[in-house]
Design a protein around this motif. Sequence first.
Motif, PDB file in Angstrom:
ATOM      1  N   GLU A 106       1.909   2.013   1.821  1.00 43.36           N
ATOM      2  CA  GLU A 106       1.251   1.185   0.807  1.00 43.36           C
ATOM      3  C   GLU A 106       1.497   1.774  -0.578  1.00 43.36           C
ATOM      4  O   GLU A 106       0.984   2.843  -0.903  1.00 43.36           O
ATOM      5  CB  GLU A 106      -0.254   1.121   1.060  1.00 43.36           C
ATOM      6  CG  GLU A 106      -1.011   0.331  -0.002  1.00 43.36           C
ATOM      7  CD  GLU A 106      -2.512   0.474   0.121  1.00 43.36           C
ATOM      8  OE1 GLU A 106      -3.229  -0.037  -0.773  1.00 43.36           O
ATOM      9  OE2 GLU A 106      -2.990   1.104   1.091  1.00 43.36           O
TER      10      GLU A 106
ATOM     11  N   ARG B 275      -6.880   8.887 -10.561  1.00 43.61           N
ATOM     12  CA  ARG B 275      -7.233   7.608  -9.952  1.00 43.61           C
ATOM     13  C   ARG B 275      -8.412   7.826  -9.025  1.00 43.61           C
ATOM     14  O   ARG B 275      -8.338   8.597  -8.067  1.00 43.61           O
ATOM     15  CB  ARG B 275      -6.048   7.025  -9.188  1.00 43.61           C
ATOM     16  CG  ARG B 275      -6.300   5.645  -8.600  1.00 43.61           C
ATOM     17  CD  ARG B 275      -5.081   5.153  -7.832  1.00 43.61           C
ATOM     18  NE  ARG B 275      -5.263   3.776  -7.403  1.00 43.61           N
ATOM     19  CZ  ARG B 275      -5.921   3.404  -6.309  1.00 43.61           C
ATOM     20  NH1 ARG B 275      -6.467   4.328  -5.537  1.00 43.61           N
ATOM     21  NH2 ARG B 275      -6.039   2.124  -5.983  1.00 43.61           N
TER      22      ARG B 275
ATOM     23  N   ARG C  28       6.626   6.272  -7.362  1.00 41.26           N
ATOM     24  CA  ARG C  28       5.442   5.595  -6.843  1.00 41.26           C
ATOM     25  C   ARG C  28       4.536   6.553  -6.075  1.00 41.26           C
ATOM     26  O   ARG C  28       5.005   7.470  -5.402  1.00 41.26           O
ATOM     27  CB  ARG C  28       5.849   4.444  -5.932  1.00 41.26           C
ATOM     28  CG  ARG C  28       6.605   3.329  -6.618  1.00 41.26           C
ATOM     29  CD  ARG C  28       7.003   2.251  -5.631  1.00 41.26           C
ATOM     30  NE  ARG C  28       7.876   2.778  -4.579  1.00 41.26           N
ATOM     31  CZ  ARG C  28       8.231   2.096  -3.479  1.00 41.26           C
ATOM     32  NH1 ARG C  28       7.754   0.869  -3.289  1.00 41.26           N
ATOM     33  NH2 ARG C  28       9.030   2.643  -2.586  1.00 41.26           N
TER      34      ARG C  28
ATOM     35  N   VAL D 256       0.692   2.381  -4.311  1.00 41.93           N
ATOM     36  CA  VAL D 256      -0.614   2.346  -4.964  1.00 41.93           C
ATOM     37  C   VAL D 256      -0.498   2.354  -6.480  1.00 41.93           C
ATOM     38  O   VAL D 256      -1.248   1.664  -7.172  1.00 41.93           O
ATOM     39  CB  VAL D 256      -1.472   3.533  -4.482  1.00 41.93           C
ATOM     40  CG1 VAL D 256      -2.799   3.587  -5.226  1.00 41.93           C
ATOM     41  CG2 VAL D 256      -1.710   3.448  -2.975  1.00 41.93           C
TER      42      VAL D 256
ATOM     43  N   GLY E 270     -10.234   2.654  -7.616  1.00 41.32           N
ATOM     44  CA  GLY E 270      -9.099   2.158  -8.380  1.00 41.32           C
ATOM     45  C   GLY E 270      -9.168   2.430  -9.864  1.00 41.32           C
ATOM     46  O   GLY E 270      -8.182   2.208 -10.582  1.00 41.32           O
TER      47      GLY E 270
ATOM     48  N   LYS F 199       0.652   5.587  -0.003  1.00 41.03           N
ATOM     49  CA  LYS F 199      -0.342   5.979   1.004  1.00 41.03           C
ATOM     50  C   LYS F 199       0.199   5.597   2.380  1.00 41.03           C
ATOM     51  O   LYS F 199       0.576   4.445   2.624  1.00 41.03           O
ATOM     52  CB  LYS F 199      -1.664   5.266   0.749  1.00 41.03           C
ATOM     53  CG  LYS F 199      -2.772   5.655   1.739  1.00 41.03           C
ATOM     54  CD  LYS F 199      -4.066   4.902   1.434  1.00 41.03           C
ATOM     55  CE  LYS F 199      -5.171   5.308   2.403  1.00 41.03           C
ATOM     56  NZ  LYS F 199      -6.442   4.566   2.123  1.00 41.03           N
TER      57      LYS F 199
ATOM     58  N   SER G 150      -8.696   4.229 -13.191  1.00 39.57           N
ATOM     59  CA  SER G 150      -7.692   5.227 -13.556  1.00 39.57           C
ATOM     60  C   SER G 150      -7.910   5.714 -14.972  1.00 39.57           C
ATOM     61  O   SER G 150      -8.527   5.041 -15.801  1.00 39.57           O
ATOM     62  CB  SER G 150      -6.283   4.643 -13.410  1.00 39.57           C
ATOM     63  OG  SER G 150      -6.124   3.516 -14.250  1.00 39.57           O
TER      64      SER G 150
ATOM     65  N   TRP H  44      -0.561  11.067   1.569  1.00 35.26           N
ATOM     66  CA  TRP H  44      -0.178  10.536   0.270  1.00 35.26           C
ATOM     67  C   TRP H  44       1.093  11.209  -0.204  1.00 35.26           C
ATOM     68  O   TRP H  44       1.243  12.435  -0.091  1.00 35.26           O
ATOM     69  CB  TRP H  44      -1.294  10.751  -0.747  1.00 35.26           C
ATOM     70  CG  TRP H  44      -2.544   9.981  -0.438  1.00 35.26           C
ATOM     71  CD1 TRP H  44      -3.450  10.241   0.549  1.00 35.26           C
ATOM     72  CD2 TRP H  44      -3.017   8.820  -1.116  1.00 35.26           C
ATOM     73  NE1 TRP H  44      -4.465   9.320   0.524  1.00 35.26           N
ATOM     74  CE2 TRP H  44      -4.230   8.435  -0.489  1.00 35.26           C
ATOM     75  CE3 TRP H  44      -2.553   8.080  -2.199  1.00 35.26           C
ATOM     76  CZ2 TRP H  44      -4.963   7.328  -0.901  1.00 35.26           C
ATOM     77  CZ3 TRP H  44      -3.296   6.986  -2.630  1.00 35.26           C
ATOM     78  CH2 TRP H  44      -4.481   6.610  -1.978  1.00 35.26           C
TER      79      TRP H  44
END
Length: 389
Positions: free
Chosen positions: A43, A75, A379, A45, A79, A382, A81, A370
């Motif tokens: 994923e 972060r 990037r 993120v 979510g 996850k 940041s 992670w």
Amino acid sequence: MIARQLLLALSPLGIALASCGSAATGEKAPSPAADSGTPFAVEPVAQFDEPWAMAFDAGTGTLFVTERKGTIRFRAPDGTSGEVTGVPKVAYGGQGGLGDFLFAPGQTGATLDRRVVYLSWAEAGQGDTRGAAVGRADLVCTEPTRCSLQNLKVIWRQVPKVSGSGHYSHRLAFSPDGQYLFIASGERQKMTPAQDLGTNLGKIVRLLPDGTPAQGNPFADKPAPTNQIWSYGHRNVLGLAFDAQGRLWDLEHGPAGGDELNLVRPGANYGWPLVSDGDHYDGRAIPRNATRPDLAQSAITWNPVIAPGDFIFYSGDRFPAWKGQALITGLVATGLVRVRIEGDKAIEEARYPMDNRIREIRQGPDGAIWLLEDGEGGRLLKLTPTGAG
């Protein structure tokens, strides 16, 4: 292109410019990686500008990421940041810039208002010289999107500062009991300092949390910086971690071949540049590790190289079959390399190819894995189990 640049500039976790600097440690451009049915879902993120390291705050689960040009971003689990101010000026270029980031042990408060943190960076010296530095600071977060480093103090430096911009290493690790700070210090592409006990280049050093040399170090009765040294004969250590038994391991770039995973023992000489399982980039041969049984032997070596970024010993429950194993990121072997430990040796179990060079790895609070991709637009990924493989 202009629209893309504007979008990135406006993103709180946006990316800005260049990719990895020097390729002098075997960090070549990635070869295409095929999907081989890996046992995890990936994923994406967030994105960052040349991310290098990351660390989770134990109390809140907030993730902090360093970017080589000198920025720390974070972060929260929801979510949110933000950015950290007060970061020291870094000597950016080649392999240099902002490096590792580490929370002092034992900080588990439910609010991220004040934490003690450690960070490393490449620091300019007089003339055309540079060296790694490690600092300790208070991380103070007064707003959901803003934190600052306060009372920053440099507690350790590579000595001497030298020319060039490679092999800083500057990875950090606390001992499991929280009593000692270990720092990986690269030999700065100068080779011979790794065998010179009068310098801390090419060494792993052991300090107290305030930066003073720890009592009981192998050369504790010698003047600084010799009294810092825990082990020596290292080239470019880009991973430093303790296993479940409390043993320290390092992950080290070889030259043209000979990347190593080492069980680090106090006072041991790991051989660089006297021996290696790789050769010089110009083709000159180096005696192999096995020709010097008096020197510390690697748990495993890779030839051709994987060009490791970092590694962890996995301890979570999301991937139970991997518990206790080393998960290593690859810059040439793009993706993950999984290694099983048997005593003081290591055996490669599997490789999981991915699309891009992977610089950093951390285990999340819930046992997910992670990753940070290397370079511009790297990037944050996850990984969660799919039940395959």
